[in-house]
Design an enzyme around this catalytic site. Structure first.
Site, PDB file in Angstrom:
ATOM      1  N   PRO A 269       0.821  -1.217   0.000  1.00 27.49           N
ATOM      2  CA  PRO A 269       0.000   0.000   0.000  1.00 27.49           C
ATOM      3  C   PRO A 269       0.853   1.264   0.000  1.00 27.49           C
ATOM      4  O   PRO A 269       1.863   1.338   0.711  1.00 27.49           O
ATOM      5  CB  PRO A 269      -0.787  -0.115   1.302  1.00 27.49           C
ATOM      6  CG  PRO A 269       0.082  -0.931   2.201  1.00 27.49           C
ATOM      7  CD  PRO A 269       0.822  -1.888   1.316  1.00 27.49           C
ATOM      8  N   GLY A 270       0.477   2.223  -0.789  1.00 29.28           N
ATOM      9  CA  GLY A 270       1.132   3.531  -0.781  1.00 29.28           C
ATOM     10  C   GLY A 270       0.103   4.579  -0.374  1.00 29.28           C
ATOM     11  O   GLY A 270       0.123   5.110   0.735  1.00 29.28           O
ATOM     12  N   ARG A 271      -0.837   4.814  -1.277  1.00 24.13           N
ATOM     13  CA  ARG A 271      -1.864   5.839  -1.071  1.00 24.13           C
ATOM     14  C   ARG A 271      -2.608   5.656   0.268  1.00 24.13           C
ATOM     15  O   ARG A 271      -2.853   6.615   0.979  1.00 24.13           O
ATOM     16  CB  ARG A 271      -2.873   5.740  -2.224  1.00 24.13           C
ATOM     17  CG  ARG A 271      -3.870   6.849  -2.276  1.00 24.13           C
ATOM     18  CD  ARG A 271      -4.959   6.561  -3.324  1.00 24.13           C
ATOM     19  NE  ARG A 271      -4.452   6.081  -4.586  1.00 24.13           N
ATOM     20  CZ  ARG A 271      -4.012   6.848  -5.574  1.00 24.13           C
ATOM     21  NH1 ARG A 271      -4.035   8.156  -5.440  1.00 24.13           N
ATOM     22  NH2 ARG A 271      -3.567   6.316  -6.696  1.00 24.13           N
ATOM     23  N   TYR A 310      -4.044  13.285 -14.360  1.00 21.30           N
ATOM     24  CA  TYR A 310      -5.051  12.212 -14.453  1.00 21.30           C
ATOM     25  C   TYR A 310      -6.486  12.728 -14.498  1.00 21.30           C
ATOM     26  O   TYR A 310      -7.416  11.920 -14.578  1.00 21.30           O
ATOM     27  CB  TYR A 310      -4.971  11.286 -13.230  1.00 21.30           C
ATOM     28  CG  TYR A 310      -3.594  10.860 -12.806  1.00 21.30           C
ATOM     29  CD1 TYR A 310      -2.787  10.105 -13.652  1.00 21.30           C
ATOM     30  CD2 TYR A 310      -3.106  11.193 -11.551  1.00 21.30           C
ATOM     31  CE1 TYR A 310      -1.526   9.704 -13.238  1.00 21.30           C
ATOM     32  CE2 TYR A 310      -1.848  10.788 -11.133  1.00 21.30           C
ATOM     33  CZ  TYR A 310      -1.063  10.053 -11.993  1.00 21.30           C
ATOM     34  OH  TYR A 310       0.178   9.652 -11.577  1.00 21.30           O
ATOM     35  N   CYS A 337       2.158  28.621 -16.277  1.00 29.91           N
ATOM     36  CA  CYS A 337       1.801  29.177 -17.574  1.00 29.91           C
ATOM     37  C   CYS A 337       1.476  28.063 -18.572  1.00 29.91           C
ATOM     38  O   CYS A 337       2.184  27.847 -19.554  1.00 29.91           O
ATOM     39  CB  CYS A 337       2.958  30.043 -18.064  1.00 29.91           C
ATOM     40  SG  CYS A 337       2.434  31.200 -19.306  1.00 29.91           S
ATOM     41  N   GLU A 338       0.438  27.327 -18.272  1.00 29.00           N
ATOM     42  CA  GLU A 338      -0.050  26.221 -19.106  1.00 29.00           C
ATOM     43  C   GLU A 338      -1.550  26.144 -18.871  1.00 29.00           C
ATOM     44  O   GLU A 338      -1.999  26.290 -17.730  1.00 29.00           O
ATOM     45  CB  GLU A 338       0.544  24.872 -18.659  1.00 29.00           C
ATOM     46  CG  GLU A 338       2.026  24.747 -18.786  1.00 29.00           C
ATOM     47  CD  GLU A 338       2.489  24.016 -20.031  1.00 29.00           C
ATOM     48  OE1 GLU A 338       1.629  23.603 -20.845  1.00 29.00           O
ATOM     49  OE2 GLU A 338       3.707  23.876 -20.183  1.00 29.00           O
TER      50      GLU A 338
HETATM   51  N1  LLP Z   1       3.405  -1.432  -5.833  1.00 31.66           N
HETATM   52  C1  LLP Z   1       3.778  -1.124  -7.088  1.00 31.66           C
HETATM   53  C2  LLP Z   1       4.623  -2.055  -7.814  1.00 31.66           C
HETATM   54  C3  LLP Z   1       3.339   0.085  -7.660  1.00 31.66           C
HETATM   55  O1  LLP Z   1       3.695   0.374  -8.906  1.00 31.66           O
HETATM   56  C4  LLP Z   1       2.534   0.974  -6.910  1.00 31.66           C
HETATM   57  C5  LLP Z   1       2.057   2.233  -7.481  1.00 31.66           C
HETATM   58  C6  LLP Z   1       2.184   0.613  -5.596  1.00 31.66           C
HETATM   59  C7  LLP Z   1       2.633  -0.607  -5.098  1.00 31.66           C
HETATM   60  C8  LLP Z   1       1.355   1.482  -4.699  1.00 31.66           C
HETATM   61  O2  LLP Z   1       0.064   1.638  -5.167  1.00 31.66           O
HETATM   62  P1  LLP Z   1      -1.056   2.342  -4.248  1.00 31.66           P
HETATM   63  O3  LLP Z   1      -1.271   1.465  -3.016  1.00 31.66           O
HETATM   64  O4  LLP Z   1      -0.559   3.675  -3.841  1.00 31.66           O
HETATM   65  O5  LLP Z   1      -2.241   2.394  -5.110  1.00 31.66           O
HETATM   66  N2  LLP Z   1       0.651   8.708  -9.116  1.00 31.66           N
HETATM   67  C9  LLP Z   1      -0.626   8.017  -9.158  1.00 31.66           C
HETATM   68  C10 LLP Z   1      -0.531   6.602  -8.636  1.00 31.66           C
HETATM   69  C11 LLP Z   1       0.457   5.760  -9.381  1.00 31.66           C
HETATM   70  C12 LLP Z   1       0.664   4.409  -8.778  1.00 31.66           C
HETATM   71  C13 LLP Z   1       1.891   3.778  -9.355  1.00 31.66           C
HETATM   72  N3  LLP Z   1       2.264   2.569  -8.698  1.00 31.66           N
HETATM   73  C14 LLP Z   1      -1.671   8.862  -8.439  1.00 31.66           C
HETATM   74  O6  LLP Z   1      -1.350   9.961  -8.009  1.00 31.66           O
HETATM   75  O7  LLP Z   1      -2.836   8.481  -8.351  1.00 31.66           O
END
Ligand code: LLP
Length: 411
Positions: A269-271, A310, A337-338
């Site tokens: 998890p990231g987000r 996005y 400026c876009e």
């Molecule tokens: N693992 C891998 C291999 C990934 O490529 C990613 C995210 C994650 C985990 C974490 O995913 P999450 O749990 O955060 O959904 N910049 C975009 C999101 C791009 C995600 C790329 N990979 C945004 O702002 O929505």
């Protein structure tokens, strides 16, 4: 607006705007919630925090203290994680279009390696033989909140088709590697609990196929990240307990059914960890009545890229006007400026005036991490709040930072 008793307007007065501010107590809560739901202490699941979402060292220190691992996507991320004191065996490197240089670095760094190309194995074996290897499978389908954050399927650059994966594991076996993982990731920003057990089923079906051909036993099976949070206008939020319960149940059932030994589930998890702990605090610079009514703030897509990249929408608060009626519809834009520098169209807000503080919510993940100094509008300060204490944790970028990298002024 207040965070853990700290008044945002006071922070704006003290440090000036724009800035990001993080509620680190909230991050701690999310980490605990994930650990509980996925039974991490019982070793049923391993969590790798996807540090690309937000890699501030303070945050990585919280991750370390909670004994959680790291999903790193570049040797640079690995280095920052190691510097934060994360043990190498708790770091999983998942590259893409890995160069030999990248592989040599992460091999030396001693972390677990998850390859995104079957050809990368040859490159890696020329460098050395890792103890464990895993491969990222592209199962031929994906799903993400937006097309641009869908990471599986025929149009995704990520992952390896199953036939090639099979050959790659075979080659790894022949090279004498004895410990294996398997990985997939279909997309980001998912709010449907049933998606995750489906990904488990998809991955274990592939693992079973590989096992049936090569008699491989997997140590871990990783379904990536994708756990969504609410941004703006969503009707439901992700129930993480239900998600975990259903995913672990599916995992246990299929491990038994396919006789896959005793692997554990892994998630990245990231987000979900940091998304709703961050806020971007900006000031309204001017209101302009043109063909449409625009409200401009002192940050642009250089500071918060998600809307421009996005079409993502963030919830917005006008500080001190939370209880007023949303009397008008405006377009909200930044100073870049876009013409793509638009945060929202037709957003209903109370009447906004110059000098108001406009706060973008859910700005903890993929926000500051994706910022840039375009137009010579430099990256912002970051403020952390923990246990009722606020600290400036990153100073704003300035023009000296720009000139520091310039080696030649005239040729
Ligand atoms: N693992 C891998 C291999 C990934 O490529 C990613 C995210 C994650 C985990 C974490 O995913 P999450 O749990 O955060 O959904 N910049 C975009 C999101 C791009 C995600 C790329 N990979 C945004 O702002 O929505």
């Amino acid at each position: 607006m207040n965070i853990q008793g700290i008044n945002i307007a006071d922070l704006a007065e003290k440090y000036g705007t724009p800035f990001y501010v993080y509620d680190f107590n909230r991050v701690e809560e999310k980490l605990e919630e994930l650990k509980r739901a996925f039974h991490v202490e019982e070793k049923r699941c391993e969590i790798f925090y996807a540090m690309k979402a937000n890699s501030h060292p303070v945050l990585l220190d919280l991750i370390r203290k909670k004994n959680i691992g790291i999903d790193a996507v570049s040797p640079g991320e690995v280095e920052v994680a190691l510097k934060a004191g994360i043990a190498p065996d708790k770091i999983l490197y998942t590259g893409n279009f890995e160069s030999s240089g990248d592989l040599a670095r992460v091999y030396k760094q001693g972390v677990r390696i998850n390859l995104d190309n079957s050809r990368s194995l040859n490159k890696l074996l020329n460098i050395g033989k890792p103890e464990t290897i895993s491969f990222r499978i592209n199962p031929g389908r994906g799903s993400g909140k937006y097309e641009h954050i869908t990471t599986g399927g025929e149009k995704a650059k990520f992952g390896i088709p199953i036939d090639q994966v099979l050959q790659a594991y075979k080659k790894a076996q022949e090279a004498g590697i004895r410990k294996f993982g398997v990985h997939t990731f279909l997309g980001s920003g998912i709010l449907d609990e049933d998606h995750f057990p489906e990904v488990v089923a998809l991955l274990l079906e592939k693992a079973n196929y590989i096992k049936s051909k090569l008699n491989i036993k997997f140590d871990f099976m990783d379904i990536g990240g994708g756990f969504g949070i609410n941004y703006f206008g969503e009707e439901k939020s992700l129930d993480i307990e239900e998600t975990a319960r259903k995913s672990l149940q599916k995992f246990d059932d299929l491990v038994d059914e396919y006789e896959l030994g005793s692997p554990h589930l892994a998630i990245e998890p990231g987000r979900y960890v940091v998304g709703d702990s961050g806020f971007l605090v900006t000031s309204v610079t001017s209101v302009k009545e043109s063909f449409r009514k625009y409200v401009g703030v002192n940050a642009g897509f250089n500071i918060l890229l998600r809307p421009a990249l996005y079409g993502a929408e963030h919830d917005i608060v006008i500080d001190g006007k939370q209880n007023l009626g949303k009397s008008e519809k405006v377009d909200i834009c930044g100073q870049i400026c876009e013409n793509t520098d638009i945060f929202a169209r037709d957003r209903k807000l109370p009447t906004v005036e110059e000098g108001d503080l406009m706060i973008f919510k859910q700005a903890g993940a993929y926000a500051n991490a994706m910022s840039m100094p375009y137009n010579m509008r430099m990256r912002t300060a970051e403020i952390g709040i923990l246990d009722g204490q606020e600290k400036l944790i990153t100073r704003p970028e300035n023009l000296d930072d720009f000139y520091n990298r310039i080696l030649v002024n005239e040729m």
